[in-house]
Design an enzyme around this catalytic site. Sequence first.
Site, PDB file in Angstrom:
ATOM      1  N   LYS A  53       0.726  -1.044   0.112  1.00 50.54           N
ATOM      2  CA  LYS A  53      -0.092  -0.079  -0.038  1.00 50.54           C
ATOM      3  C   LYS A  53       0.838   1.342   0.115  1.00 50.54           C
ATOM      4  O   LYS A  53       0.593   2.373  -0.893  1.00 50.54           O
ATOM      5  CB  LYS A  53      -0.843   0.076   1.243  1.00 50.54           C
ATOM      6  N   GLN A  97      -5.080  -1.905   9.637  1.00 49.62           N
ATOM      7  CA  GLN A  97      -4.600  -3.224   8.985  1.00 49.62           C
ATOM      8  C   GLN A  97      -5.278  -4.480   9.889  1.00 49.62           C
ATOM      9  O   GLN A  97      -4.856  -4.379  11.247  1.00 49.62           O
ATOM     10  CB  GLN A  97      -3.257  -3.536   8.578  1.00 49.62           C
ATOM     11  N   ASP A 120     -11.140   2.515   4.168  1.00 50.38           N
ATOM     12  CA  ASP A 120     -11.518   0.864   3.867  1.00 50.38           C
ATOM     13  C   ASP A 120     -12.928   0.755   3.924  1.00 50.38           C
ATOM     14  O   ASP A 120     -13.293  -0.607   3.511  1.00 50.38           O
ATOM     15  CB  ASP A 120     -11.023   0.239   5.368  1.00 50.38           C
TER      16      ASP A 120
HETATM   17  N1  L34 Z   1      -8.100  -3.007   7.317  1.00 50.23           N
HETATM   18  N2  L34 Z   1      -7.114  -4.823   6.774  1.00 50.23           N
HETATM   19  C1  L34 Z   1      -7.734  -3.632   6.270  1.00 50.23           C
HETATM   20  N3  L34 Z   1      -7.900  -3.514   4.995  1.00 50.23           N
HETATM   21  C2  L34 Z   1      -7.482  -4.403   3.953  1.00 50.23           C
HETATM   22  O1  L34 Z   1      -8.049  -3.892   2.739  1.00 50.23           O
HETATM   23  C3  L34 Z   1      -6.833  -5.591   4.526  1.00 50.23           C
HETATM   24  N4  L34 Z   1      -6.601  -6.500   3.494  1.00 50.23           N
HETATM   25  C4  L34 Z   1      -6.812  -7.894   3.613  1.00 50.23           C
HETATM   26  C5  L34 Z   1      -6.336  -8.056   5.082  1.00 50.23           C
HETATM   27  N5  L34 Z   1      -6.374  -7.071   6.078  1.00 50.23           N
HETATM   28  C6  L34 Z   1      -7.147  -5.607   5.726  1.00 50.23           C
HETATM   29  C7  L34 Z   1      -5.781  -6.173   2.459  1.00 50.23           C
HETATM   30  O2  L34 Z   1      -5.293  -5.225   2.216  1.00 50.23           O
HETATM   31  C8  L34 Z   1      -6.055  -8.609   2.480  1.00 50.23           C
HETATM   32  N6  L34 Z   1      -5.554  -7.354   2.013  1.00 50.23           N
HETATM   33  C9  L34 Z   1      -4.435  -7.423   0.887  1.00 50.23           C
HETATM   34  C10 L34 Z   1      -3.738  -6.707   0.286  1.00 50.23           C
HETATM   35  C11 L34 Z   1      -2.844  -6.688  -0.651  1.00 50.23           C
HETATM   36  C12 L34 Z   1      -2.658  -7.927  -1.179  1.00 50.23           C
HETATM   37  C13 L34 Z   1      -3.266  -9.113  -0.654  1.00 50.23           C
HETATM   38  C14 L34 Z   1      -4.333  -8.834   0.370  1.00 50.23           C
HETATM   39  C15 L34 Z   1      -1.562  -8.144  -2.277  1.00 50.23           C
HETATM   40  O3  L34 Z   1      -0.963  -7.280  -2.478  1.00 50.23           O
HETATM   41  N7  L34 Z   1      -1.492  -9.295  -2.750  1.00 50.23           N
HETATM   42  C16 L34 Z   1      -0.691  -9.757  -3.730  1.00 50.23           C
HETATM   43  C17 L34 Z   1       0.449 -10.879  -3.331  1.00 50.23           C
HETATM   44  C18 L34 Z   1       1.163 -10.228  -1.848  1.00 50.23           C
HETATM   45  C19 L34 Z   1       2.084 -11.236  -1.362  1.00 50.23           C
HETATM   46  O4  L34 Z   1       3.255 -11.512  -1.900  1.00 50.23           O
HETATM   47  O5  L34 Z   1       1.841 -11.831  -0.158  1.00 50.23           O
HETATM   48  C20 L34 Z   1      -1.103 -10.424  -4.851  1.00 50.23           C
HETATM   49  O6  L34 Z   1      -0.555 -10.342  -6.130  1.00 50.23           O
HETATM   50  O7  L34 Z   1      -2.103 -10.957  -4.872  1.00 50.23           O
END
Ligand code: L34
Length: 302
Positions: A53, A97, A120
Amino acid sequence: MAQIIDGKGISAEIRLKLHQEVIDFVSSGNPVPHLTAVIVGEDPASQTYVKNKILACKEVGISSETKLLPASTTQEELLQLIGQLNRDDCVSGVLVQLPVPDHINERTICNAVAPEKDVDGFNEINMGRLALDMDGFVPATPLGIKALLEHCNIATHGRNAVVVGRSKNVSLPLAILMHSDGKNATKALDATVTICHRYTPPKELAKHCRQADIIVVAVGKPGLITKDMIKPGACVIDVGINRIKDEKTGKHKLVGDVDFEEVRQVAGHISPVPGGVGPMTVTMLMHNTLQAAKKQAASRRV
Ligand code: L34
Ligand code: NAD
């Protein structure tokens, strides 16, 4: 073979547009939008997601700060910090988060973020506004899924959709956004939506999925959705993120809830993990933060 939905590429396109919007906003004399992210404790996945983020903020020209609090932080201390951020005119958006440690009540925390800074969309006011088709902040993951469907021209109006999972942060707002009226403020998708969850018997889950033109899965169980559950040509969106050990290499890797290799043989479209919904979640948070900054600037002008 299904067309693979390139969430990373679509994200990059949207981020370019957002960057230009931020430049225009700032060059008209407005302050640089600012996001503050709060992490309580040391969950490694939370660190990765928040890092993504913060990197996205840099990409689109939003300033940001991460407040890292120890796992021993009390609920009262966290509420005090949220109160400070709510009152700080330099902060456009605030997110805590999730998950937070067990001694902290997640709902109390989400409700403490000022609705106008709740990028969010987890505050009860914004959830209520979404449920009532009113303008407000929509959670980033559902917003990202809607953007993926629109970008790929997936028809949703009058189509059958299944949402697997019933979480309050992802599946419920997504189900609302998918079934609500496209003519109202949320510009929703007009689909017929079925919600399946942990008490849906496996046979019923398979039956509902087979009827669906669009399936969105947000559970956290690798391999839950298999080829036999897919109507040929359906669009399959995989929200699940699971870290598993690869049997061949012994290394850890990320997979979703869908058996990707099997399901791509019958689906029309499929989103991968990683590189599907995850980057879109981050991008839609940028969208919400810019919207927050714009609304705050407008309300200061009157
Ligand atoms: N308050 N908590 C709050 N807001 C959110 O919107 C989230 N979430 C979930 C968990 N807790 C939260 C997220 O941001 C899950 N989540 C999230 C954010 C980013 C990614 C996945 C989930 C992401 O960048 N995924 C990448 C891979 C990341 C890695 O290497 O682990 C992808 O390509 O899927
Ligand atoms: P959650 O983890 O809070 O709850 C899981 C849900 O799955 C529950 O609603 C439960 O009823 C349902 N479920 C459990 N077993 C089931 C079964 N056998 N059949 C049908 N439903 C079943 O939900 P969440 O917070 O929405 O997270 C779900 C997954 O999505 C996790 O893997 C999470 O890491 C991931 N996630 C990804 C993103 C992203 O941006 N890509 C964002 C949020 C969550």
